[in-house]
Design a protein around this motif. Structure first.
Motif, PDB file in Angstrom:
ATOM      1  N   ARG A 396     -81.144 -31.212 -81.103  1.00 11.28           N
ATOM      2  CA  ARG A 396     -80.615 -30.514 -79.922  1.00 11.28           C
ATOM      3  C   ARG A 396     -80.827 -31.370 -78.674  1.00 11.28           C
ATOM      4  O   ARG A 396     -79.922 -31.512 -77.839  1.00 11.28           O
ATOM      5  N   LEU A 397     -82.023 -31.960 -78.572  1.00  9.23           N
ATOM      6  CA  LEU A 397     -82.345 -32.836 -77.435  1.00  9.23           C
ATOM      7  C   LEU A 397     -81.456 -34.078 -77.438  1.00  9.23           C
ATOM      8  O   LEU A 397     -80.943 -34.501 -76.402  1.00  9.23           O
ATOM      9  N   ILE A 398     -81.240 -34.664 -78.620  1.00  5.39           N
ATOM     10  CA  ILE A 398     -80.384 -35.854 -78.737  1.00  5.39           C
ATOM     11  C   ILE A 398     -78.957 -35.522 -78.309  1.00  5.39           C
ATOM     12  O   ILE A 398     -78.324 -36.274 -77.552  1.00  5.39           O
ATOM     13  N   TYR A 399     -78.447 -34.368 -78.774  1.00  2.42           N
ATOM     14  CA  TYR A 399     -77.083 -33.966 -78.406  1.00  2.42           C
ATOM     15  C   TYR A 399     -76.959 -33.756 -76.900  1.00  2.42           C
ATOM     16  O   TYR A 399     -75.998 -34.191 -76.277  1.00  2.42           O
ATOM     17  N   PHE A 400     -77.940 -33.087 -76.314  1.00  2.24           N
ATOM     18  CA  PHE A 400     -77.887 -32.802 -74.875  1.00  2.24           C
ATOM     19  C   PHE A 400     -77.935 -34.077 -74.035  1.00  2.24           C
ATOM     20  O   PHE A 400     -77.252 -34.177 -73.018  1.00  2.24           O
ATOM     21  N   THR A 401     -78.782 -35.035 -74.430  1.00  2.00           N
ATOM     22  CA  THR A 401     -78.961 -36.244 -73.604  1.00  2.00           C
ATOM     23  C   THR A 401     -77.884 -37.292 -73.868  1.00  2.00           C
ATOM     24  O   THR A 401     -77.498 -38.022 -72.958  1.00  2.00           O
ATOM     25  N   MET A 402     -77.369 -37.359 -75.097  1.00  2.00           N
ATOM     26  CA  MET A 402     -76.469 -38.461 -75.461  1.00  2.00           C
ATOM     27  C   MET A 402     -74.989 -38.115 -75.387  1.00  2.00           C
ATOM     28  O   MET A 402     -74.185 -38.876 -74.880  1.00  2.00           O
ATOM     29  N   THR A 403     -74.622 -36.960 -75.932  1.00  2.00           N
ATOM     30  CA  THR A 403     -73.197 -36.661 -76.075  1.00  2.00           C
ATOM     31  C   THR A 403     -72.621 -36.011 -74.810  1.00  2.00           C
ATOM     32  O   THR A 403     -73.360 -35.586 -73.930  1.00  2.00           O
TER      33      THR A 403
END
Length: 575
Positions: A396-403
């Protein structure tokens, strides 16, 4: 070229770290332990002796703490640039590290208390470093939560008087069945639970995020929160296979589950990482209570590497986002700061237990040992559910920061230009990738073969994949939710607030006390006490003063009246 104070201390700590690391390898190979007794003071027949225990475990842990500290101090040179009190900050961090050193090498409860209280005091100073209301509240919650553990440790010290010495290491095996030692073990476990933020003392850990990010990187990786785990690793002989170990297992698994659940509903970047630390502490505590102290120590070291890196990357992102921590305002950061986000993703994947990164070697082994252990189905389900939730909030954190698109200001200066911070991160990146395999070669002398059915062997992989998918779903529904909005609000409030633990720890503790105190003040101190005490005395003195004033103002008339009165009285007695 003149080196800054941060760089000088960083180089010194790095040199000490490498020296201790090579010593620890030597101690592992020779299976060597050095016990040093240093007489500080001798008076008549009494002597005060400082004891130091140097074995492979203490030396390896010290080298890791010093290495992470050196990277954090180097990183602080740019992160804290422009701070008027930078020297004070560096001194506080060094005092923090020194307190941890005392705690690691002490086989004696008194010198452990020296390091233990040092950690508590300096952590308070660091949490309130920015000196605003939020920092003061967080600092008070941190300090008072840890005081409970300090009191428990003082009680353990008092009970150690039964043995004539505070060197607990002499009595662990011989006296473990005595009532006194069992009581000491209960007190030590309570102290460790407060320091490592297990339920019901969990609320201080996310609150301590009010400290500067370099401090968070140090606190949440290798110093303050790991002190309780390390103490229990040393004391593990006392409570293995007892009722206390079963209770600790339940508490730690619940802590792990609660932190994983809370992190999925959180939008503050630092708090998500803080809750992930809480989850990993629960994992360490649980495997420790199952009777695998070496595995807990192994995970403690690997976790320290990738968690320090994760915090440093988060600090860099926050620095670029003009001190904004809300992940909903981030997005598409890999375009602007690819190197920082690459480091962050390596740390995130290591946290998930991605094969062949640092976290995999300890986490996978712990999960397989848990599958092999004997405990009930509830704990088993919570254990693997918590593992799935870890992957869930990480993705969830990766999606929020990257995408997606960058959701903050259209006019921004987000870039990878902070080279000193990047060097500090890259120093830890290598160990976040290689550290797990390196430690497994060092610590596990013979390969561990765990034979499990195929469905149990693949269970960790399955829950991780499901967790990653659920994290994607949570990212998709960041604005709308398929549930009724009011139900969603209450769910979010309950889950995101750590099962209302911060409210219970603050308002729950002091609201009734303050209310009773207010009523006591109103009814007694400012009520009957005032009526019969201060006010009554005041009124009586006013009355007497007025009476005396009346006498003094009418003195001639009163003298004549008294004279006539005396004459009348004398005549009455004569006749």
């Amino acid at each position: 070229m003149i080196l800054s104070i941060c760089k000088i201390y960083s180089i010194l700590l790095l040199m000490f770290s490498l020296t201790l690391f090579f010593f620890s390898i030597n101690f592992i190979m020779l299976d060597q332990v050095i016990f040093i007794e240093w007489e500080l003071l001798s008076l008549n027949s009494s002597s005060i002796i400082m004891s130091l225990l140097l074995d492979w475990m203490s030396l390896l842990f010290m080298s890791f703490v010093l290495f992470i500290s050196s990277m954090v101090i180097y990183y602080s040179d740019e992160y804290m640039h422009g701070d008027e009190n930078l020297n004070r900050f560096i001194m506080l961090v060094l005092m923090f590290v020194l307190s941890m050193m005392f705690l690691i090498i002490s086989p004696n409860l008194i010198s452990i208390l020296l390091g233990w209280d040092g950690l508590g005091l300096v952590s308070y100073c660091l949490v309130i470093y920015y000196q605003n209301v939020k920092s003061y509240n967080a600092g008070m919650l941190t300090a008072l939560s840890n005081r409970i553990g300090d009191v428990a440790l003082l009680m353990a010290i008092a009970w150690m008087l039964n043995y004539g010495s505070w060197n607990y290491i002499f009595y662990l095996e011989t006296m473990k069945n005595s009532f006194e030692m069992q009581f000491i073990s209960y007190m030590v476990v309570l102290a460790a639970m407060t320091k490592s933020a297990q339920i019901p003392f969990s609320s201080w850990l996310p609150a301590a995020m009010a400290a500067p990010t370099p401090v968070s990187a140090l606190v949440h990786s290798s110093t303050l929160v790991t002190a309780g785990i390390y103490l229990l690793i040393r004391f593990n002989m006392l409570f293995i296979n007892t009722y206390l170990s079963k209770l600790l297992l339940l508490i730690s698994v619940l802590t792990m589950f609660m932190a994983g659940l809370g992190a999925n509903f959180e939008f503050d970047l630092k708090k998500i990482i803080a809750l992930s630390t809480l989850s990993q502490l629960g994992l360490m505590m649980s495997i420790l209570s199952m009777g695998y102290p070496k595995m807990a120590f192994f995970h403690l070291l690997t976790h320290a590497l990738f968690k320090a890196l994760l915090f440093m990357c988060a600090g860099s992102v926050i620095h670029n986002m003009k001190n904004n921590q809300d992940i909903r305002l981030m997005g598409g950061l890999f375009k602007c700061m690819p190197l920082t986000i690459s480091c962050m993703n390596v740390a995130n994947l290591a946290l998930c237990g991605m094969p062949f990164l640092a976290g995999f070697y300890s986490k996978d082994l712990i999960l397989e040992l848990a599958s092999l252990s004997i405990f009930n189905i509830l704990l088993f389900i919570l254990y693997f559910l918590s593992t799935g939730l870890t992957v869930c909030y990480t993705f969830r954190l990766i999606y929020f920061t990257m995408t997606g698109d960058f959701n903050f200001s259209s006019l921004n200066s987000v870039s990878d230009e902070y080279w000193i911070m990047l060097r500090g991160m890259l120093g830890l990146l290598f160990l976040a990738i290689m550290g797990g395999s390196m430690l497994s070669w060092l610590m596990i002398s013979t390969p561990i073969m765990i034979c499990l059915p195929i469905h149990l062997k693949l269970l960790a992989v399955i829950v991780s994949i499901l967790g990653a998918y659920l994290g994607y779903e949570l990212y998709q529904y960041k604005i709308s939710w398929n549930l009724n909005m009011m139900n969603y609000y209450y769910t979010l409030n309950y889950m995101g607030n750590m099962w209302y633990m911060p409210i219970i720890s603050t308002i729950g503790v002091n609201k009734m006390t303050l209310k009773i105190g207010y009523k006591i003040v109103k009814t007694i101190d400012q009520g009957w006490n005032e009526y019969f005490g201060g006010q009554s005395l005041y009124n009586w003195m006013i009355f007497k003063t007025k009476f005396m004033s009346f006498i003094y103002k009418n003195d001639l008339k009163i003298h004549l009246s008294m004279f006539i009165l005396w004459i009348i009285l004398i005549l009455m007695f004569i006749y």
